[in-house]
Enzyme design. Structure first.
Site, PDB file in Angstrom:
ATOM      1  N   SER A 258      -7.519   2.145  -3.512  1.00 27.47           N
ATOM      2  CA  SER A 258      -6.213   2.559  -3.002  1.00 27.47           C
ATOM      3  C   SER A 258      -5.344   3.164  -4.084  1.00 27.47           C
ATOM      4  O   SER A 258      -4.475   3.979  -3.801  1.00 27.47           O
ATOM      5  CB  SER A 258      -5.461   1.335  -2.478  1.00 27.47           C
TER       6      SER A 258
ATOM      7  N   GLU B 212       0.828  -1.203   0.000  1.00 29.82           N
ATOM      8  CA  GLU B 212       0.000   0.000   0.000  1.00 29.82           C
ATOM      9  C   GLU B 212       0.870   1.264   0.000  1.00 29.82           C
ATOM     10  O   GLU B 212       0.656   2.180  -0.792  1.00 29.82           O
ATOM     11  CB  GLU B 212      -0.906  -0.003   1.242  1.00 29.82           C
TER      12      GLU B 212
ATOM     13  N   ASP C 144       0.957   3.956  -3.078  1.00 27.85           N
ATOM     14  CA  ASP C 144       0.532   5.346  -2.877  1.00 27.85           C
ATOM     15  C   ASP C 144       1.650   6.319  -3.243  1.00 27.85           C
ATOM     16  O   ASP C 144       1.424   7.315  -3.939  1.00 27.85           O
ATOM     17  CB  ASP C 144       0.116   5.570  -1.421  1.00 27.85           C
TER      18      ASP C 144
END
Ligand SMILES: *[C@@H]1O[C@H](CO)[C@@H](O)[C@H](O)[C@H]1NC(C)=O
Ligand SMILES: *[C@@H]1O[C@H](CO)[C@@H](O)[C@H](O)[C@H]1NC(C)=O
Ligand SMILES: *[C@@H]1O[C@H](CO)[C@@H](O)[C@H](O)[C@H]1NC(C)=O
Ligand SMILES: *[C@@H]1O[C@H](CO)[C@@H](O)[C@H](O)[C@H]1NC(C)=O
Ligand SMILES: *[C@@H]1O[C@H](CO)[C@@H](O)[C@H](O)[C@H]1NC(C)=O
Ligand SMILES: *[C@@H]1O[C@H](CO)[C@@H](O)[C@H](O)[C@H]1NC(C)=O
Length: 592
Positions: free
Chosen positions: A511, A300, A304
């Site tokens: 996400s 994650e 990002d």
């Protein structure tokens, strides 16, 4: 003179007759759950001297005025548009009334807590924190705590199913934490969509381009695998050269749950997908001791960060690492209390004079798992960020219209659609997901629907009723048609090529969509700063009015969940893809 004296004497008498001393006011329930929240079970009894970091959110005296001001400075038709507030101006509006501070101090004293020694106040004075033994907390809140265990993750949490406060304090205290919050903050990353790397990326040049919605060329491979170049082509930032990277423009990326950004992976990513950025870096800011362990690269965190820098280079990127409620497999001890990462992070950012103008957060949880008073308080803190001139993006969630059983937790066990908080807060921009190009389609997991806690904000009054009319009686009773509708916008969310531990993984989820949209907003801010204009701040009033033509309306796809096929993407706003996906060239013409 005499008259004034008599009057003030009278006031004192009235005061002493009507102000009920703390020890005389009966405790009344502040929040409770009818049952143990779904997924949790009782585990053990915590020891009485277990230390709790108690946080008390005091009533923010002029919060209504803050929200009115937020709408004025965020409405492109208002004369105050762009006149964002300073930290001190915001703090003045959220500071508690002096009478609140007085009753809180009296209450703390009655429990032997003298705030000079033991109590920390934040700079706005609307949060206090104290570290005290469990037994003391239990007496202050007239409750008993328990250690609960999450059945599938083994996560342990010291919580209670109900807590009380003396009745006269209810109008002075918004929330007390940790108490009844059982939310398991989730990453909005679809791990089942992590695929082996796609060999088509090496063959890009062999396949003819596809024509995008604005007539642009897009590499055909972008239909399945997304790289920064794909997003630049699809959303038309290709060729835009940021001008305000050294003039204060910045983007903030939020990380929780021990998600760590890996610096070597970032360089590998640049080598493969953004060679002009080789050597660029992300600044890591630790909130409350958050780590950034290089031996545990987070999918994650890397997703990002690689995609925000991938889109915004050379704009400075700042990664906030806040300790979260990470799963703990240790059954023998009570886990450390690291309870409310959103509020810890918000208090950290709001306490600084200076902050990035865009934030993206790819975490959330079913709205109903947050106590309503908690959700409202956190949402009001996002409003404070907006008033300071920040745009706040959140993933809308990866569960379609609802993941899991979709049962209510109010004791009635009805099935209803489950939107995700914080995306349901009207003061953030909720980002859903699409896939494919020419045309782009809403993807099945793209979470959308209607908040139960937050009513529909006026900026949605033009576009949401037509969607509801098209829907007719379908799903009546399964959602709240008067609620704040999500998502607001969408962006690609499937097949992102991410470097993790030196290898390319293909990752999906909203996400991926939130950092992508946040990257576009950062470039719009860049163009505004370059023209001497203030940054965009709270986006929604703008997006739903003059910004609307800057989106590509997504017409295909639906988001199944809760045993239904979900909503359909369709002309205009819809509960799968919102207003659609951004067209940077179009948006820049509208907002700069
Ligand atoms: C798309 O690519 C083709 C072939 O290289 C080129 O002729 C055309 O001008 C390009 N179109 C745009 C809008 O860039
Ligand atoms: C993109 O992939 C989908 C299948 O996921 C396929 O139906 C569509 O034709 C492809 N579009 C292009 C432009 O290659
Ligand atoms: C990026 O910053 C980190 C932390 O300061 C540092 O360890 C790393 O070497 C930097 N990478 C580059 C390429 O400068
Ligand atoms: C559990 O916690 C105890 C006490 O902190 C520690 O000694 C033990 O190693 C931990 N066990 C695991 C499996 O982490
Ligand atoms: C709702 O579900 C819970 C847990 O599954 C159960 O204990 C409770 O009795 C149910 N309540 C009703 C009204 O069916
Ligand atoms: C979605 O579209 C399909 C196909 O047109 C239609 O059968 C279905 O009723 C629609 N569902 C909703 C919730 O609008």
């Amino acid at each position: 003179m005499l008259c004034v004296l008599v009057f003030s004497l009278l006031l004192n008498i009235i005061h002493s007759v009507f102000a009920i001393p703390a020890h005389l006011s009966e405790p009344a329930v502040k929040h409770e759950w009818p049952d143990i929240p779904v997924g949790w079970e009782r585990h053990s009894v915590p020891s009485a001297d277990h230390l709790i970091d108690l946080k008390i959110g005091l009533k923010q005296h002029r919060i209504d005025e803050l929200i009115d001001t937020l709408y004025e400075v965020s409405d492109p038709f208002h004369s105050k548009y762009g006149q964002h507030l300073s930290r001190l101006e915001v703090e003045k509006l959220v500071a508690p009334h002096p009478s609140t501070i007085e009753v809180i101090n009296t209450w703390l004293h009655s429990h032997g807590i003298h705030h000079e020694e033991a109590v920390a106040w934040n700079s706005a004075g609307d949060w206090i924190s104290l570290r005290i033994p469990l037994a003391k907390v239990e007496s202050m809140l007239s409750t008993k705590y328990h250690t609960f265990r999450h059945k599938t993750t083994n996560e342990l949490a010291v919580r209670t199913l109900s807590y009380s406060l003396p009745r006269h304090l209810h109008s002075h205290i918004d929330i007390v934490q940790p108490t009844t919050m059982f939310d398991r903050m989730r990453k909005m990353q679809v791990t089942s969509h992590v695929n082996p790397p796609d060999d088509t990326i090496s063959d890009i040049s062999l396949v003819a381009d596809v024509t995008g919605p604005a007539g642009q060329n897009i590499s055909a491979s972008c239909n399945r695998t997304i790289t920064p170049t794909c997003l630049m082509q699809l959303y038309r930032t290709e060729g835009y050269v940021p001008q305000a990277a050294k003039r204060g423009n910045r983007i903030g990326i939020n990380g929780f749950l021990e998600q760590f950004i890996n610096f070597a992976d970032l360089q590998t990513f640049f080598k493969m997908f953004r060679p002009d950025a080789i050597g660029a870096n992300v600044t890591v800011l630790s909130v409350n001791g958050g780590l950034n362990d290089q031996s545990i690269p987070g999918v994650e965190a890397n997703l990002d960060n690689q995609y925000t820098v991938g889109l915004t280079f050379p704009t400075p990127n700042i990664y906030y690492t806040t300790p979260g409620t990470a799963p703990t497999i240790n059954d023998s001890v009570t886990p450390p209390q690291r309870d409310e990462p959103y509020i810890d992070w918000l208090n950290f950012v709001l306490s600084h004079d200076d902050m990035p103008q865009v934030f993206t957060t790819s975490y959330g949880g079913d709205e109903q798992t947050f106590p309503k008073d908690f959700a409202i308080r956190a949402c009001n803190m996002f409003a404070q960020l907006g008033a300071r001139g920040a745009s706040v993006m959140f993933s809308s969630g990866d569960g379609g219209v609802g993941a899991g059983t979709c049962e209510t937790n109010d004791g009635t066990n009805r099935t209803i659609f489950q939107p995700v908080f914080p995306a349901t807060c009207p003061f953030v921009t909720g980002v859903g997901a699409t896939f494919n190009i020419a045309p782009e389609r809403g993807i099945g997991f793209s979470q959308g629907g209607f908040s139960v806690y937050f009513p529909r904000p006026s900026f949605q009054n033009q576009v949401v009723p037509p969607f509801l009319r098209k829907l007719g009686k379908t799903y009546a009773g399964l959602f709240n048609p008067a609620g704040r509708a999500v998502p607001d916008v969408s962006a690609q969310g499937e097949g992102f090529q991410v470097v993790v531990g030196g290898k390319v993984e293909s990752v999906g989820g909203t996400s991926a969509s939130s950092p992508t949209f946040a990257g576009i907003v950062t470039l719009l801010n860049d163009a505004r700063i370059a023209r001497g204009k203030p940054t965009l701040g709270f986006l929604n009033p703008l997006l739903y009015s003059i910004g609307k033509p800057g989106f590509t309306d997504i017409l295909l796809g639906n988001n199944p969940g809760c045993g239904t096929p979900g909503f359909n993407a369709s002309a205009g706003w819809d509960a799968v893809t919102g207003l659609g996906t951004p067209d940077f060239v179009g948006l820049r013409a509208l907002v700069v």
